[in-house]
Motif scaffolding. Structure first.
Motif, PDB file in Angstrom:
ATOM      1  N   ASP A 283     -25.646 -78.452  87.935  1.00 12.36           N
ATOM      2  CA  ASP A 283     -26.914 -79.235  87.236  1.00 12.36           C
ATOM      3  C   ASP A 283     -26.307 -80.530  86.534  1.00 12.36           C
ATOM      4  OD1 ASP A 283     -29.171 -77.519  87.791  1.00 12.36           O
ATOM      5  OD2 ASP A 283     -27.799 -76.051  86.884  1.00 12.36           O
ATOM      6  N   ILE A 284     -27.409 -81.543  86.606  1.00  7.58           N
ATOM      7  CA  ILE A 284     -27.140 -82.735  85.662  1.00  7.58           C
ATOM      8  C   ILE A 284     -27.676 -82.589  84.397  1.00  7.58           C
ATOM      9  CG2 ILE A 284     -27.621 -85.301  85.919  1.00  7.58           C
ATOM     10  CD1 ILE A 284     -27.661 -85.210  88.941  1.00  7.58           C
ATOM     11  N   VAL A 285     -26.901 -82.758  83.302  1.00 13.81           N
ATOM     12  CA  VAL A 285     -27.500 -82.394  82.030  1.00 13.81           C
ATOM     13  C   VAL A 285     -26.798 -83.416  81.032  1.00 13.81           C
ATOM     14  CG1 VAL A 285     -27.699 -79.946  82.354  1.00 13.81           C
ATOM     15  CG2 VAL A 285     -25.532 -80.913  81.502  1.00 13.81           C
ATOM     16  N   ASP A 286     -27.417 -83.349  79.969  1.00 11.51           N
ATOM     17  CA  ASP A 286     -26.888 -84.370  78.689  1.00 11.51           C
ATOM     18  C   ASP A 286     -25.681 -83.662  78.675  1.00 11.51           C
ATOM     19  OD1 ASP A 286     -28.899 -85.979  78.487  1.00 11.51           O
ATOM     20  OD2 ASP A 286     -29.832 -84.664  76.876  1.00 11.51           O
ATOM     21  N   ALA A 287     -24.656 -84.550  78.154  1.00 14.99           N
ATOM     22  CA  ALA A 287     -23.217 -84.192  77.929  1.00 14.99           C
ATOM     23  C   ALA A 287     -23.044 -83.467  76.726  1.00 14.99           C
ATOM     24  CB  ALA A 287     -21.978 -85.384  77.780  1.00 14.99           C
ATOM     25  N   LYS A 288     -23.708 -83.574  75.775  1.00 15.16           N
ATOM     26  CA  LYS A 288     -23.731 -83.073  74.468  1.00 15.16           C
ATOM     27  C   LYS A 288     -24.087 -81.545  74.766  1.00 15.16           C
ATOM     28  CE  LYS A 288     -24.167 -86.944  71.323  1.00 15.16           C
ATOM     29  NZ  LYS A 288     -24.772 -87.608  70.135  1.00 15.16           N
ATOM     30  N   LEU A 289     -24.828 -81.106  75.893  1.00 15.57           N
ATOM     31  CA  LEU A 289     -25.454 -79.815  75.697  1.00 15.57           C
ATOM     32  C   LEU A 289     -24.190 -78.691  75.925  1.00 15.57           C
ATOM     33  CD1 LEU A 289     -27.658 -77.917  76.185  1.00 15.57           C
ATOM     34  CD2 LEU A 289     -27.660 -78.298  78.782  1.00 15.57           C
ATOM     35  N   ILE A 290     -22.900 -79.139  76.425  1.00 12.02           N
ATOM     36  CA  ILE A 290     -21.683 -78.235  76.531  1.00 12.02           C
ATOM     37  C   ILE A 290     -21.487 -78.117  75.003  1.00 12.02           C
ATOM     38  CG2 ILE A 290     -19.483 -78.382  77.025  1.00 12.02           C
ATOM     39  CD1 ILE A 290     -21.221 -78.785  79.699  1.00 12.02           C
ATOM     40  N   GLU A 291     -21.625 -78.923  74.084  1.00 10.58           N
ATOM     41  CA  GLU A 291     -21.339 -78.477  72.873  1.00 10.58           C
ATOM     42  C   GLU A 291     -22.229 -77.457  71.984  1.00 10.58           C
ATOM     43  OE1 GLU A 291     -20.292 -82.454  70.945  1.00 10.58           O
ATOM     44  OE2 GLU A 291     -20.076 -82.501  73.366  1.00 10.58           O
ATOM     45  N   THR A 292     -23.608 -78.024  72.294  1.00  8.68           N
ATOM     46  CA  THR A 292     -24.974 -77.375  71.390  1.00  8.68           C
ATOM     47  C   THR A 292     -24.770 -75.857  72.225  1.00  8.68           C
ATOM     48  OG1 THR A 292     -26.214 -78.502  73.052  1.00  8.68           O
ATOM     49  CG2 THR A 292     -25.824 -79.500  70.738  1.00  8.68           C
ATOM     50  N   LYS A 293     -24.688 -75.849  73.351  1.00 10.01           N
ATOM     51  CA  LYS A 293     -24.937 -74.448  73.993  1.00 10.01           C
ATOM     52  C   LYS A 293     -23.691 -73.442  74.273  1.00 10.01           C
ATOM     53  CE  LYS A 293     -26.967 -72.318  78.151  1.00 10.01           C
ATOM     54  NZ  LYS A 293     -27.853 -72.485  79.549  1.00 10.01           N
ATOM     55  N   TRP A 294     -22.629 -74.030  74.152  1.00 14.41           N
ATOM     56  CA  TRP A 294     -21.318 -73.443  74.512  1.00 14.41           C
ATOM     57  C   TRP A 294     -20.605 -73.528  73.064  1.00 14.41           C
ATOM     58  CZ3 TRP A 294     -19.463 -75.111  80.115  1.00 14.41           C
ATOM     59  CH2 TRP A 294     -20.410 -74.538  81.160  1.00 14.41           C
ATOM     60  N   SER A 295     -20.838 -74.189  72.013  1.00  6.17           N
ATOM     61  CA  SER A 295     -20.096 -74.184  70.771  1.00  6.17           C
ATOM     62  C   SER A 295     -18.731 -74.836  71.226  1.00  6.17           C
ATOM     63  CB  SER A 295     -19.968 -72.821  70.103  1.00  6.17           C
ATOM     64  OG  SER A 295     -21.254 -72.304  69.742  1.00  6.17           O
ATOM     65  N   ALA A 296     -18.864 -75.815  72.209  1.00  8.27           N
ATOM     66  CA  ALA A 296     -17.327 -76.082  72.659  1.00  8.27           C
ATOM     67  C   ALA A 296     -16.970 -77.451  71.535  1.00  8.27           C
ATOM     68  CB  ALA A 296     -17.273 -76.811  74.152  1.00  8.27           C
ATOM     69  N   THR A 297     -15.824 -78.026  71.776  1.00  8.93           N
ATOM     70  CA  THR A 297     -15.268 -79.086  71.014  1.00  8.93           C
ATOM     71  C   THR A 297     -15.022 -80.281  72.048  1.00  8.93           C
ATOM     72  OG1 THR A 297     -14.520 -77.604  69.134  1.00  8.93           O
ATOM     73  CG2 THR A 297     -13.470 -79.684  69.340  1.00  8.93           C
ATOM     74  N   TYR A 298     -15.600 -81.260  71.753  1.00  7.34           N
ATOM     75  CA  TYR A 298     -15.319 -82.346  72.463  1.00  7.34           C
ATOM     76  C   TYR A 298     -13.798 -82.922  72.393  1.00  7.34           C
ATOM     77  CZ  TYR A 298     -15.516 -87.079  74.393  1.00  7.34           C
ATOM     78  OH  TYR A 298     -15.376 -88.438  75.189  1.00  7.34           O
ATOM     79  N   ARG A 299     -13.236 -83.064  73.545  1.00  7.76           N
ATOM     80  CA  ARG A 299     -11.651 -83.550  73.378  1.00  7.76           C
ATOM     81  C   ARG A 299     -11.566 -85.134  73.625  1.00  7.76           C
ATOM     82  NH1 ARG A 299      -7.459 -79.936  73.926  1.00  7.76           N
ATOM     83  NH2 ARG A 299      -6.111 -81.741  73.999  1.00  7.76           N
ATOM     84  N   GLY A 300     -12.467 -85.721  74.580  1.00  3.71           N
ATOM     85  CA  GLY A 300     -12.270 -87.040  75.050  1.00  3.71           C
ATOM     86  C   GLY A 300     -12.439 -87.217  76.328  1.00  3.71           C
ATOM     87  N   TRP A 301     -11.979 -88.405  77.124  1.00  6.44           N
ATOM     88  CA  TRP A 301     -12.224 -88.527  78.370  1.00  6.44           C
ATOM     89  C   TRP A 301     -11.025 -89.583  79.129  1.00  6.44           C
ATOM     90  CZ3 TRP A 301     -12.280 -93.848  80.104  1.00  6.44           C
ATOM     91  CH2 TRP A 301     -12.550 -94.813  79.227  1.00  6.44           C
ATOM     92  N   THR A 302     -11.101 -89.539  80.449  1.00  3.46           N
ATOM     93  CA  THR A 302     -10.153 -90.176  81.150  1.00  3.46           C
ATOM     94  C   THR A 302     -10.658 -90.850  82.226  1.00  3.46           C
ATOM     95  OG1 THR A 302      -9.432 -88.511  82.455  1.00  3.46           O
ATOM     96  CG2 THR A 302      -8.335 -88.643  80.397  1.00  3.46           C
ATOM     97  N   PRO A 303      -9.968 -91.971  82.814  1.00  2.06           N
ATOM     98  CA  PRO A 303     -10.447 -92.289  83.958  1.00  2.06           C
ATOM     99  C   PRO A 303     -10.308 -90.940  85.257  1.00  2.06           C
ATOM    100  CG  PRO A 303      -9.008 -93.563  83.157  1.00  2.06           C
ATOM    101  CD  PRO A 303      -9.023 -92.777  82.380  1.00  2.06           C
ATOM    102  N   PRO A 304     -10.891 -91.196  86.375  1.00  4.73           N
ATOM    103  CA  PRO A 304     -10.941 -90.239  87.460  1.00  4.73           C
ATOM    104  C   PRO A 304      -9.676 -90.199  88.139  1.00  4.73           C
ATOM    105  CG  PRO A 304     -12.184 -92.044  88.230  1.00  4.73           C
ATOM    106  CD  PRO A 304     -11.804 -92.363  86.762  1.00  4.73           C
ATOM    107  N   VAL A 305      -8.574 -89.900  87.486  1.00  3.36           N
ATOM    108  CA  VAL A 305      -7.079 -89.629  88.023  1.00  3.36           C
ATOM    109  C   VAL A 305      -6.631 -88.196  88.205  1.00  3.36           C
ATOM    110  CG1 VAL A 305      -6.522 -92.045  87.116  1.00  3.36           C
ATOM    111  CG2 VAL A 305      -5.973 -90.247  85.730  1.00  3.36           C
TER     112      VAL A 305
END
Length: 400
Positions: free
Chosen positions: A373-395
């Motif tokens: 599903d296409i969702v707001d990125a912050k939903l990962i944190e609010t719904k799963w209590s996850a901690t954002y680590r960062g991002w990288t180029p698609p390598v």
């Protein structure tokens, strides 16, 4: 009524009153219990990204392009993706039979089209690549209009077009592995990906009632069929071959088929089978109502396949962040569209998703188990209590 009778009647009345109160209290207690269950259900956390779900178990785990039964995408065709796939299976087989080719030729063509376009007649692609086989007008496969004709495109794959060899021009193609034969025609920078579609194609062919074991000749009929009205006259076809350092299918240098990724400050050359633009389109086309439910926890595998890989070559989603070169890791929340975003969860595997732009990601399991599903990125944190680590180029340093 004497005193004794009055006393007995009072005792009986008291007993009835007690029973009535017990019934009332029982009903109230039951109602409160049910309300409690409902509240617990509402407050219970959503499914977590699990280690089993965000792993990538390596080559051969599943088909490289999942088949969806209810998908619409940006093509010239109409109907669900599955309906389009079945129609294109039949068209390619019809062309093969009209040329006198065996069922093995149909198998190879279908595996090729599944990798190149998910067996959908795409009106977009990397550069000017179009159609089922992502053939390029600039590489003399025909005009854009011609390439978008599935029959014309299939004929080109089987018999060649202009300077491009077709399947029948490949020596010993009938004894080659199907994926190798496909690569001999397409000359892709990522030719190893064709083989991963064989089991999926066999299933589609069975559903379409296509005989992949039908007899035929390696070179087709002795006399070729009458040329299509849209065919390019031989007198107008060029015989100039592409340079040896170029990918004859894409026109790009072989090592940078994935194009360039820019974040506004830096740029990186990518080596993925799909460009960023094509990858985002693919992700959107396989999300929401279009998604199959086979992605239960396979976040890393989905991300790899968005960019055309069969697998990422890393066991856990969060570990992919560490195999990406350090200078490509970012901890801010401003990724460019197409970037890979990472989260730590309360499970070993962590989570990874493709950033689509506008604050949105394509993620598995977040709204529906197993679906994208296409969702707001912050939903990962609010719904799963996850901690954002960062991002990288698609390598994908270890992909295959």
């Amino acid at each position: 009524m004497d005193q004794q009778q009055m006393t007995q009647a009072a005792i009986q009345a008291s007993g009835l009153a007690k029973k009535g109160l017990q019934i009332k209290f029982g009903v109230v207690a039951l109602a409160l219990f049910l309300i409690g269950l409902i509240l617990l259900g509402l407050m219970a956390p959503g499914p977590q990204a699990s280690a089993a779900g965000c792993e990538d178990t390596g080559p051969g785990t599943d088909s490289a392009a999942p088949v969806s039964r209810s998908v619409r995408t940006a093509t010239k065709s109409k109907g669900s993706i599955h309906d389009q796939q079945i129609a294109n299976v039949k068209t390619i087989d019809k062309v093969a039979r009209s040329l006198g080719l065996p069922g093995r030729a149909t198998l190879i063509a279908l595996m090729t089209a599944m990798q190149e376009s998910s067996l959908i007649n795409l009106d977009h692609g990397d550069g000017d690549s179009r159609g089922l086989f992502q053939q390029r007008p600039s590489a003399k496969w025909g005009t854009t209009k011609q390439i978008m004709d599935p029959t014309f495109a299939a004929e080109s794959f089987f018999t060649g077009r202009g300077p491009n060899k077709g399947l029948v021009d490949i020596k010993h193609w009938m004894t080659m592995q199907p994926g190798d034969a496909a690569q001999a025609v397409q000359k892709s920078a990522h030719g190893g990906l064709y083989a991963g579609h064989q089991s999926t194609i066999k299933g589609l062919a069975k559903e379409a009632k296509v005989d992949l074991h039908q007899p035929g000749k390696a070179t087709g009929k002795d006399k070729p069929e009458k040329a299509s009205k849209t065919d390019t006259p031989a007198s107008k076809q060029t015989t100039r071959c592409p340079g040896p350092t170029k990918d004859a299918r894409t026109g790009n240098n072989r090592h940078d088929a994935g194009g360039t990724f820019r974040d506004g400050h830096q740029s990186w050359t990518l080596h993925n089978p799909r460009s960023v633009k094509a990858a985002i389109s693919w992700a959107k086309a396989h999300a929401g109502a279009n998604s199959t439910k086979q992605w239960g926890g396979w976040c890393l595998k989905f991300v790899a396949q968005v960019y055309g890989w069969t697998q990422a070559g890393v066991n856990y989603a969060i570990d992919h962040y560490t195999v990406v070169p350090k200078n490509m890791r970012h901890t801010d929340r401003h990724p460019a569209p197409g970037a890979l975003m990472y989260w730590s969860t309360n499970h070993r595997a962590g989570h990874i998703a493709v950033y689509l732009g506008g604050g949105k990601i394509a993620s598995n399991d977040i709204l529906r188990p197993g679906a994208i599903d296409i969702v707001d990125a912050k939903l990962i944190e609010t719904k799963w209590s996850a901690t954002y680590r960062g991002w990288t180029p698609p390598v994908f340093p270890r992909a295959g």
